[in-house]
Design an enzyme around this catalytic site. Structure first.
Site, PDB file in Angstrom:
ATOM      1  N   LYS A   1       0.857  -1.207   0.000  1.00  0.00           N
ATOM      2  CA  LYS A   1       0.000   0.000   0.000  1.00  0.00           C
ATOM      3  C   LYS A   1       0.887   1.248   0.000  1.00  0.00           C
ATOM      4  O   LYS A   1       0.682   2.173  -0.789  1.00  0.00           O
ATOM      5  CB  LYS A   1      -0.874   0.013   1.246  1.00  0.00           C
ATOM      6  CG  LYS A   1      -1.486   1.378   1.579  1.00  0.00           C
ATOM      7  CD  LYS A   1      -2.369   1.368   2.792  1.00  0.00           C
ATOM      8  CE  LYS A   1      -1.642   1.589   4.066  1.00  0.00           C
ATOM      9  NZ  LYS A   1      -1.389   3.003   4.426  1.00  0.00           N
ATOM     10  N   ASN A   2       1.887   1.262   0.846  1.00  0.00           N
ATOM     11  CA  ASN A   2       2.663   2.488   1.036  1.00  0.00           C
ATOM     12  C   ASN A   2       3.675   2.752  -0.078  1.00  0.00           C
ATOM     13  O   ASN A   2       4.277   3.816  -0.109  1.00  0.00           O
ATOM     14  CB  ASN A   2       3.341   2.482   2.408  1.00  0.00           C
ATOM     15  CG  ASN A   2       2.306   2.655   3.522  1.00  0.00           C
ATOM     16  OD1 ASN A   2       1.142   2.970   3.238  1.00  0.00           O
ATOM     17  ND2 ASN A   2       2.703   2.431   4.743  1.00  0.00           N
TER      18      ASN A   2
ATOM     19  N   CYS B   1      -5.240  12.800  12.824  1.00  0.00           N
ATOM     20  CA  CYS B   1      -5.046  11.354  12.716  1.00  0.00           C
ATOM     21  C   CYS B   1      -5.289  10.772  14.108  1.00  0.00           C
ATOM     22  O   CYS B   1      -5.111  11.449  15.115  1.00  0.00           O
ATOM     23  CB  CYS B   1      -3.633  11.055  12.246  1.00  0.00           C
ATOM     24  SG  CYS B   1      -3.391   9.313  12.042  1.00  0.00           S
TER      25      CYS B   1
ATOM     26  N   ARG C   1       0.031  14.895  12.825  1.00  0.00           N
ATOM     27  CA  ARG C   1       0.898  14.439  11.725  1.00  0.00           C
ATOM     28  C   ARG C   1       1.110  15.628  10.805  1.00  0.00           C
ATOM     29  O   ARG C   1       0.449  15.812   9.813  1.00  0.00           O
ATOM     30  CB  ARG C   1       0.261  13.238  11.030  1.00  0.00           C
ATOM     31  CG  ARG C   1       0.278  12.007  11.928  1.00  0.00           C
ATOM     32  CD  ARG C   1      -0.344  10.803  11.298  1.00  0.00           C
ATOM     33  NE  ARG C   1       0.483  10.263  10.233  1.00  0.00           N
ATOM     34  CZ  ARG C   1       0.060   9.282   9.429  1.00  0.00           C
ATOM     35  NH1 ARG C   1      -1.163   8.839   9.564  1.00  0.00           N
ATOM     36  NH2 ARG C   1       0.827   8.819   8.473  1.00  0.00           N
ATOM     37  N   PRO C   2       2.049  16.492  11.187  1.00  0.00           N
ATOM     38  CA  PRO C   2       2.278  17.744  10.461  1.00  0.00           C
ATOM     39  C   PRO C   2       2.788  17.504   9.038  1.00  0.00           C
ATOM     40  O   PRO C   2       3.183  16.380   8.690  1.00  0.00           O
ATOM     41  CB  PRO C   2       3.340  18.447  11.304  1.00  0.00           C
ATOM     42  CG  PRO C   2       4.001  17.383  12.081  1.00  0.00           C
ATOM     43  CD  PRO C   2       2.990  16.308  12.296  1.00  0.00           C
TER      44      PRO C   2
ATOM     45  N   LEU D   1       7.442  19.576   6.800  1.00  0.00           N
ATOM     46  CA  LEU D   1       8.635  19.166   6.035  1.00  0.00           C
ATOM     47  C   LEU D   1       8.316  19.082   4.535  1.00  0.00           C
ATOM     48  O   LEU D   1       9.165  19.367   3.688  1.00  0.00           O
ATOM     49  CB  LEU D   1       9.169  17.832   6.552  1.00  0.00           C
ATOM     50  CG  LEU D   1       9.581  17.831   8.025  1.00  0.00           C
ATOM     51  CD1 LEU D   1      10.077  16.457   8.446  1.00  0.00           C
ATOM     52  CD2 LEU D   1      10.647  18.896   8.304  1.00  0.00           C
TER      53      LEU D   1
ATOM     54  N   ASP E   1       4.902   0.795  11.943  1.00  0.00           N
ATOM     55  CA  ASP E   1       3.665   0.172  11.438  1.00  0.00           C
ATOM     56  C   ASP E   1       3.503  -1.273  11.901  1.00  0.00           C
ATOM     57  O   ASP E   1       2.468  -1.874  11.651  1.00  0.00           O
ATOM     58  CB  ASP E   1       3.605   0.223   9.915  1.00  0.00           C
ATOM     59  CG  ASP E   1       3.431   1.638   9.424  1.00  0.00           C
ATOM     60  OD1 ASP E   1       3.578   1.868   8.214  1.00  0.00           O
ATOM     61  OD2 ASP E   1       3.175   2.524  10.265  1.00  0.00           O
TER      62      ASP E   1
ATOM     63  N   ARG F   1      -8.569  -0.201   5.007  1.00  0.00           N
ATOM     64  CA  ARG F   1      -7.731   0.816   4.360  1.00  0.00           C
ATOM     65  C   ARG F   1      -6.395   0.208   3.937  1.00  0.00           C
ATOM     66  O   ARG F   1      -5.782   0.634   2.990  1.00  0.00           O
ATOM     67  CB  ARG F   1      -7.442   1.963   5.335  1.00  0.00           C
ATOM     68  CG  ARG F   1      -8.636   2.799   5.675  1.00  0.00           C
ATOM     69  CD  ARG F   1      -8.222   4.042   6.422  1.00  0.00           C
ATOM     70  NE  ARG F   1      -7.181   4.769   5.685  1.00  0.00           N
ATOM     71  CZ  ARG F   1      -6.651   5.900   6.108  1.00  0.00           C
ATOM     72  NH1 ARG F   1      -7.045   6.425   7.254  1.00  0.00           N
ATOM     73  NH2 ARG F   1      -5.731   6.514   5.418  1.00  0.00           N
TER      74      ARG F   1
HETATM   75  C1  EPZ Z   1       4.316   7.006   6.167  1.00  0.00           C
HETATM   76  O1  EPZ Z   1       3.560   8.065   6.715  1.00  0.00           O
HETATM   77  C2  EPZ Z   1       3.399   5.798   6.161  1.00  0.00           C
HETATM   78  N1  EPZ Z   1       2.232   6.091   5.321  1.00  0.00           N
HETATM   79  C3  EPZ Z   1       2.939   5.481   7.578  1.00  0.00           C
HETATM   80  O2  EPZ Z   1       2.170   4.284   7.516  1.00  0.00           O
HETATM   81  C4  EPZ Z   1       4.171   5.205   8.434  1.00  0.00           C
HETATM   82  O3  EPZ Z   1       3.750   4.990   9.768  1.00  0.00           O
HETATM   83  C5  EPZ Z   1       5.109   6.418   8.372  1.00  0.00           C
HETATM   84  O4  EPZ Z   1       5.462   6.702   7.004  1.00  0.00           O
HETATM   85  C6  EPZ Z   1       6.403   6.181   9.138  1.00  0.00           C
HETATM   86  O5  EPZ Z   1       7.064   5.072   8.602  1.00  0.00           O
HETATM   87  C7  EPZ Z   1       2.374   6.006   3.975  1.00  0.00           C
HETATM   88  O6  EPZ Z   1       3.439   5.683   3.465  1.00  0.00           O
HETATM   89  C8  EPZ Z   1       1.154   6.300   3.167  1.00  0.00           C
HETATM   90  P1  EPZ Z   1       6.510  10.327   8.040  1.00  0.00           P
HETATM   91  P2  EPZ Z   1       4.151   9.572   6.658  1.00  0.00           P
HETATM   92  O7  EPZ Z   1       6.430  11.609   7.304  1.00  0.00           O
HETATM   93  O8  EPZ Z   1       4.897   9.762   5.416  1.00  0.00           O
HETATM   94  C9  EPZ Z   1       6.944  13.633  11.397  1.00  0.00           C
HETATM   95  C10 EPZ Z   1       0.326   2.913   7.813  1.00  0.00           C
HETATM   96  O9  EPZ Z   1      -0.001   2.371   8.872  1.00  0.00           O
HETATM   97  N2  EPZ Z   1       6.685  14.602  10.325  1.00  0.00           N
HETATM   98  O10 EPZ Z   1       7.633   9.365   7.740  1.00  0.00           O
HETATM   99  O11 EPZ Z   1       3.025  10.497   6.954  1.00  0.00           O
HETATM  100  C11 EPZ Z   1       5.731  12.771  11.721  1.00  0.00           C
HETATM  101  O12 EPZ Z   1       4.885  13.441  12.632  1.00  0.00           O
HETATM  102  C12 EPZ Z   1       0.773   4.356   7.822  1.00  0.00           C
HETATM  103  O13 EPZ Z   1       0.396   2.338   6.693  1.00  0.00           O
HETATM  104  C13 EPZ Z   1       6.823  15.963  10.584  1.00  0.00           C
HETATM  105  O14 EPZ Z   1       7.132  16.363  11.700  1.00  0.00           O
HETATM  106  O15 EPZ Z   1       5.137   9.546   7.906  1.00  0.00           O
HETATM  107  C14 EPZ Z   1       6.358  11.532  12.308  1.00  0.00           C
HETATM  108  O16 EPZ Z   1       6.642  11.744  13.679  1.00  0.00           O
HETATM  109  C15 EPZ Z   1       0.486   5.039   9.160  1.00  0.00           C
HETATM  110  N3  EPZ Z   1       6.587  16.844   9.587  1.00  0.00           N
HETATM  111  C16 EPZ Z   1       7.685  11.408  11.542  1.00  0.00           C
HETATM  112  O17 EPZ Z   1       7.916  12.686  10.936  1.00  0.00           O
HETATM  113  C17 EPZ Z   1       6.244  16.449   8.323  1.00  0.00           C
HETATM  114  O18 EPZ Z   1       6.070  17.321   7.438  1.00  0.00           O
HETATM  115  C18 EPZ Z   1       7.649  10.379  10.428  1.00  0.00           C
HETATM  116  O19 EPZ Z   1       6.517  10.642   9.612  1.00  0.00           O
HETATM  117  C19 EPZ Z   1       6.120  15.071   8.072  1.00  0.00           C
HETATM  118  C20 EPZ Z   1       6.351  14.164   9.082  1.00  0.00           C
END
Ligand code: EPZ
Length: 424
Positions: free
Chosen positions: A22-23, A117, A122-123, A126, A307, A399
């Protein structure tokens, strides 16, 4: 609304093939927005609600899509609307992935801010920082991100991520491949999903150096072309299926996988007493008589993935001893714990660490899903709980897991999907 009615106590055995990731699907589907030259054929795309939501979003933007038997055809020649509406973005945070490609191709994008969420903030700061480093001006107004490339075209720049972000790295890559000049990305996410996105973009004609590492360099191209592509397997679904075997004292083989991408997860199953045998594209797990309490800390790849954190907590309720599960990615991703405790587990939460006292006999009751992986952990607990467990609101599960009850029943589980009215 659907619920899963699970009769516990059945040992899982047999073999199963993992679905497509999915991801990985979500960013590569977003990347089809980068070119109107030709039609994409994407194989091994899982039939999931999140995929349907994303294809609805592409439709809204003007792309044509057809989805049949896990193959998705996409043509983005007629994309005209550059607005991703709240009604669709609120359903799925990953909709933000359209920002980079739309900005790269059209110089403009208007994307609704994603909703909250279940497991905390989940900002997207970045994502926006990366676009600005490539010459975009970003304004936030009336709940929308308004992004415009200065002079109508993004230009190469240096992006240095303070923390590892899968989504922001994906957006930065999809923006950089059509920017004028070279972009460097430091502290890029190195998850397999990003490595596969890089390979997808290179197959489209992009120039990317450092694929699979945290330091990426992209030379902007003038144009890219549509391709045929085979998606990789879902490493989180595979890990969840292995946990289902381990929690029931079973023995299963998961096919269609790349064990190398699950190294640190497999190590933890071995520490917990399981025997793991791998071939090039399969993993066989044999359960021990007694599971051993095993600590886990969820961190960015290649560490144990966040995850899989909820699923591991469910498994540790059956392990002998006390285990400590720490999530360093999402500090509040513990909504599954109150529901697991209602099944009879003994789990405490201290800041971003769960402490699981085991083994605990679980007894079936009604439990509420709150998010995708939390619902997976409740299903796992239901497989081992005495009596019947009803997991409500399984739209969360749908989902991210393709026909999960069919897969588990083919391994010997007893799960029935039923409609119910929550207000009865
Ligand atoms: C991806 O989400 C995955 N989703 C998530 O899987 C997964 O948990 C996550 O990566 C971490 O591995 C998809 O790929 C669709 P991140 P993503 O940006 O990209 C912080 C599932 O269960 N952050 O890597 O949204 C954030 O808060 C889902 O399949 C900022 O601060 O995650 C977190 O603490 C849930 N600012 C950390 O970074 C930003 O602009 C990692 O988040 C973006 C993120």
């Amino acid at each position: 609304m659907d619920k899963l009615v699970i009769k516990g106590g059945r040992r899982l055995s047999g073999s199963i093939t993992a679905s497509g990731s999915k991801n990985t699907s979500l960013p590569i589907i977003a990347a089809t927005l980068l070119t109107g030259d030709g039609a994409f054929t994407l194989h091994h795309i899982p039939d999931l609600k999140d995929i349907m939501t994303f294809t609805q979003l592409l439709h809204h933007l003007g792309a044509e899509t057809t989805f049949k038997g896990n193959t998705l055809h996409v043509s983005s020649g007629n994309v005209e609307s550059l607005q991703a509406p709240y009604e669709l973005v609120k359903k799925m945070r990953a909709s933000i992935y359209v920002l980079g490609p739309m900005l790269a191709r059209f110089g403009h994008a208007r994307v609704s801010l994603p909703g909250g969420c279940a497991f905390g903030p989940r900002p997207i700061d970045l994502h926006l920082m990366a676009m600005e480093k490539l010459g975009a001006t970003i304004t936030i107004q009336t709940g929308f991100i308004e992004a415009r490339a200065k002079g109508g075209k993004l230009r190469g720049g240096h992006i240095d991520f303070p923390i590892s972000s899968v989504g922001a790295t994906g957006n930065a890559l999809m923006a950089a491949v059509l920017a004028k000049g070279t972009t460097t990305i430091s502290n890029a996410a190195a998850e397999p999903e990003i490595e596969t996105l890089c390979k997808f973009l290179v197959a489209m004609g992009a120039t990317i150096r450092g694929t699979g590492t945290t330091e990426l360099e992209i030379d902007g191209s003038n144009s890219l072309k549509a391709i045929e592509f085979y998606n990789v397997f879902d490493r989180i679904e595979a890990g969840t299926l292995l946990a289902a075997a381990a929690i029931t004292g079973g023995e299963i083989t998961v096919n269609g996988v790349e064990p190398e991408q699950m190294k640190n997860v497999l190590k933890k199953f071995i520490h917990a007493g399981c025997s793991i045998e791998t071939t090039k594209n399969s993993i066989t797990l044999k359960s021990p008589d007694k599971l051993i309490a095993t600590d886990v800390t969820a961190k960015p790849y290649p560490a144990f993935p966040t995850d899989m954190q909820a699923q591991w907590i469910a498994l540790m309720t059956q392990a002998d001893g006390t285990s400590h599960i720490t999530d360093k990615v999402y500090h509040e991703r513990f909504n599954h714990i109150p529901e697991l405790n209602r099944l009879g587990a003994q789990i405490e939460i201290h800041k971003n660490q769960a402490i699981v006292h085991g083994p605990q006999r679980l007894s079936g009751t009604k439990v509420m899903s709150t998010d995708l992986r939390a619902s997976a952990s409740l299903v796992l607990a239901g497989l081992v709980a005495e009596g019947t467990t009803e997991v409500l609101r399984v739209y969360h599960l749908d989902r991210g897991y393709e026909k999960i009850e069919t897969k588990l029943n083919s391994l010997g589980a007893d799960i029935i999907r039923e409609k119910y009215n929550e207000f009865e």
